[in-house]
Design a protein around this motif. Structure first.
Motif, PDB file in Angstrom:
ATOM      1  N   THR A  33      35.012  65.234  49.395  1.00  0.00           N
ATOM      2  CA  THR A  33      35.726  66.499  49.555  1.00  0.00           C
ATOM      3  C   THR A  33      36.076  66.728  51.024  1.00  0.00           C
ATOM      4  O   THR A  33      36.524  67.799  51.403  1.00  0.00           O
ATOM      5  N   LEU A  90      36.992  70.186  38.730  1.00  0.00           N
ATOM      6  CA  LEU A  90      36.178  69.153  39.368  1.00  0.00           C
ATOM      7  C   LEU A  90      36.962  68.673  40.589  1.00  0.00           C
ATOM      8  O   LEU A  90      38.193  68.602  40.538  1.00  0.00           O
ATOM      9  N   ALA A  91      36.252  68.345  41.644  1.00  0.00           N
ATOM     10  CA  ALA A  91      36.943  67.888  42.842  1.00  0.00           C
ATOM     11  C   ALA A  91      37.787  66.655  42.522  1.00  0.00           C
ATOM     12  O   ALA A  91      37.352  65.766  41.793  1.00  0.00           O
ATOM     13  N   LEU A  92      39.016  66.616  43.067  1.00  0.00           N
ATOM     14  CA  LEU A  92      39.903  65.462  42.866  1.00  0.00           C
ATOM     15  C   LEU A  92      39.195  64.177  43.253  1.00  0.00           C
ATOM     16  O   LEU A  92      39.353  63.139  42.633  1.00  0.00           O
ATOM     17  N   CYS A  93      38.411  64.265  44.331  1.00  0.00           N
ATOM     18  CA  CYS A  93      37.657  63.112  44.806  1.00  0.00           C
ATOM     19  C   CYS A  93      36.283  63.617  45.239  1.00  0.00           C
ATOM     20  O   CYS A  93      36.169  64.733  45.738  1.00  0.00           O
ATOM     21  N   GLN A  94      35.258  62.780  45.018  1.00  0.00           N
ATOM     22  CA  GLN A  94      33.912  63.206  45.449  1.00  0.00           C
ATOM     23  C   GLN A  94      33.843  63.353  46.966  1.00  0.00           C
ATOM     24  O   GLN A  94      33.023  64.095  47.482  1.00  0.00           O
ATOM     25  N   SER A 148      32.281  65.279  40.575  1.00  0.00           N
ATOM     26  CA  SER A 148      33.211  64.191  40.846  1.00  0.00           C
ATOM     27  C   SER A 148      32.413  62.992  41.381  1.00  0.00           C
ATOM     28  O   SER A 148      31.538  63.160  42.223  1.00  0.00           O
ATOM     29  N   GLY A 190      39.235  57.096  44.129  1.00  0.00           N
ATOM     30  CA  GLY A 190      39.810  58.432  44.231  1.00  0.00           C
ATOM     31  C   GLY A 190      39.918  59.127  42.883  1.00  0.00           C
ATOM     32  O   GLY A 190      40.599  60.134  42.763  1.00  0.00           O
ATOM     33  N   THR A 221      29.737  64.749  44.019  1.00  0.00           N
ATOM     34  CA  THR A 221      29.683  66.168  44.376  1.00  0.00           C
ATOM     35  C   THR A 221      28.567  66.786  43.521  1.00  0.00           C
ATOM     36  O   THR A 221      28.178  66.218  42.504  1.00  0.00           O
ATOM     37  N   PRO A 222      28.032  67.955  43.939  1.00  0.00           N
ATOM     38  CA  PRO A 222      26.979  68.594  43.133  1.00  0.00           C
ATOM     39  C   PRO A 222      27.492  68.863  41.716  1.00  0.00           C
ATOM     40  O   PRO A 222      28.682  69.095  41.524  1.00  0.00           O
ATOM     41  N   ALA A 232      40.901  67.015  37.035  1.00  0.00           N
ATOM     42  CA  ALA A 232      40.384  67.808  38.156  1.00  0.00           C
ATOM     43  C   ALA A 232      40.838  69.254  38.038  1.00  0.00           C
ATOM     44  O   ALA A 232      40.049  70.193  38.194  1.00  0.00           O
ATOM     45  N   ALA A 240      36.996  62.744  39.321  1.00  0.00           N
ATOM     46  CA  ALA A 240      36.971  63.716  38.222  1.00  0.00           C
ATOM     47  C   ALA A 240      37.059  62.971  36.893  1.00  0.00           C
ATOM     48  O   ALA A 240      36.320  63.253  35.948  1.00  0.00           O
ATOM     49  N   TYR A 245      30.953  73.857  44.085  1.00  0.00           N
ATOM     50  CA  TYR A 245      30.257  72.581  43.882  1.00  0.00           C
ATOM     51  C   TYR A 245      30.976  71.421  44.575  1.00  0.00           C
ATOM     52  O   TYR A 245      31.146  70.343  44.006  1.00  0.00           O
ATOM     53  N   LEU A 246      31.453  71.669  45.771  1.00  0.00           N
ATOM     54  CA  LEU A 246      32.098  70.605  46.538  1.00  0.00           C
ATOM     55  C   LEU A 246      31.044  69.977  47.441  1.00  0.00           C
ATOM     56  O   LEU A 246      30.164  70.677  47.948  1.00  0.00           O
TER      57      LEU A 246
END
Lengths: 179, 278
Positions: free
Chosen positions: B67, B61-65, A74, A125, A64-65, B56, A128, B102-103
């Protein structure tokens, strides 16, 4: 607890067994679907790859950014099997290790064995959690691919499980694809 | 205009909540799985998952990249009156919230694979006469698990055992790639498209509660038991925590057929619902 450092040496890889928990520090490169497709074209046309691919570790990841004040967003692994068709060409070019999630094709397993490379599983998964293990990030190639661009990451104690070792042992043998 | 602002505010909230916080029911079952896990590596995997959820939430921060592709369920109550384009507003707000938080925007044109330049969230609008105002559920669906979706049009004379085997095969195919422990959404009946929608909607239900339909509750229990004896386990490392729950929805179907849809969610079943009165 086993610690390893990139660039990986032949002996490091030889000592790894499917199922081992290791902590990796050093440089790895992200590349996922579209970057693989591009690299495959570069290799096929014998064009110079935009980074030195020899002895590298490829991480199947599109983060993610990065939020303000953070190194990266992440950044967990994506499904490795989508890269299977491109992997043999990359191993031939000198890639020594891959990091991703899930099972690989029989062909990839054979290439890993033949070239004495290794396939790691990152905590899937857990983007983070893994973000905190990345100390530096640098754009290397294919900026226009956005989250699929190739990034150089410096990681510290990045937790990994050995998925397929250099002898071709697979941690997922018992649930292997029937194909 | 007041309604417009309120909707934007709440939808923004929902986007952040869904991306940074594991829903209570999912967190509860993951923790239970961790307590019960015997296998060393399975325990390690579940420990990572629980730690990840903590980070997270704390670090935003997103739980998972991944999203996800935002799937949005909109229920409009009996008193709803709007002077603006509801779906466009919600889609735009979700899109902006992705940017603001930032997702990762994972959407591309399906063929050229470049940014589509239009909003690609999938919306389902329904009227619900039982509620007043609006209810919006944001369900960002990751594609590691979405790629493992299955649909089969069975003969109406099929034995229930064959249906169960199809569902078990779907789980075996999903394997470690789809990030177990899974939550299974199963749609039975309707048309092919409707069965798939039911499967997805089943994932919105509280996974700690059994089905209200007792025969479906029995089927859910039976399937969960079989799935958890497949020895896939968290991240595929073995053990009996392959799935946290099986949720089934059914609808009448045609005398000539029986659609069965399986929609799998990774353990990071992210969803958030917001409601507002007009």
């Amino acid at each position: 607890m086993k610690k390893i450092t990139a660039p990986l040496k032949k002996e490091d890889i030889k000592g790894l067994r499917a199922g081992d928990l290791v902590y990796l520090s050093g440089i790895i490169y992200t590349a996922r679907d579209q970057a693989h497709k591009k690299l495959a074209v570069f290799i096929k046309r014998n064009r110079k790859i935009p980074f030195d691919i020899k002895n590298t570790i490829i991480y199947y990841c599109g983060p993610t950014p990065s939020p303000e004040g953070k190194v990266i967003g992440s950044c967990g692994p994506t499904t490795s099997s989508r890269m299977d068709e491109f992997t043999p060409a990359l191993i031939r070019k000198g890639v020594v290790a891959m990091i991703g999630k899930g099972r690989r094709s029989r062909r990839v397993r054979e290439f890993i064995k033949r070239y004495k490379s290794v396939y790691f599983l990152a905590p899937s998964g857990c983007g983070a959690y893994l973000a905190l293990k990345v100390k530096k990030k640098r754009l290397v190639a294919f900026k226009n691919l956005g989250p699929e661009a190739i990034l150089e990451l410096e990681v510290e104690n990045f937790p990994l499980i050995v998925g397929i070792d250099s002898r071709g042992n697979d941690v997922y043998q018992r649930i292997a694809y029937s194909v | 205009m007041k309604n417009l602002k309120l909707i934007q505010e709440k939808v923004r909230q929902a986007t952040a909540t869904a991306s940074f916080q594991l829903p209570k029911d999912v967190a509860e079952l993951l923790k239970r799985g961790y307590r019960l896990a015997k296998d060393k590596r399975a325990r390690l995997a579940l420990g990572w998952i629980i730690e990840n959820a903590k980070i997270a939430r704390k670090e935003k921060l997103a739980l998972c990249q991944d999203t996800g592709l935002p799937v949005i369920f909109i229920e409009a109550g009996r008193d709803i009156r709007l002077s603006f384009d509801l779906i466009d507003t919600i889609k735009r707000t979700v899109e902006n919230s992705y940017k603001g938080n930032y997702l990762r925007n994972s959407l591309v044109d399906p063929l050229s694979r470049v940014k589509p330049g239009y909003q690609g969230a999938v919306t389902h609008l329904e009227f619900n006469s039982k509620i007043k105002g609006l209810r919006v559920t944001l369900f960002p669906k990751g594609f590691g698990s979405e790629n493992k979706t299955k649909l089969k049009m069975f003969n109406p004379t099929v034995r229930i055992r064959d249906i169960e085997n199809f569902i078990i095969d779907s789980v075996l195919d999903a394997g470690p790639e789809a990030c177990p422990p899974f939550i299974l959404g199963i749609g039975i009946g309707g048309t092919s498209d409707y069965a798939l929608l039911l499967a997805k909607k089943a994932l919105l239900e509280d996974i700690t509660k059994p089905n209200k339909d007792t025969s479906l509750a029995r089927l859910e229990r039976r399937l969960l038991k079989r799935i958890n004896s497949l020895n896939i386990g968290p991240m595929g490392f073995g053990g009996n925590a392959t799935a946290l729950a099986v949720k089934i929805r059914k609808s009448p179907t045609h005398i000539a057929g029986l659609p069965i849809a399986v929609n799998i969610s990774c353990w990071a079943l992210r969803r958030a619902t917001v409601e507002f009165k007009s």
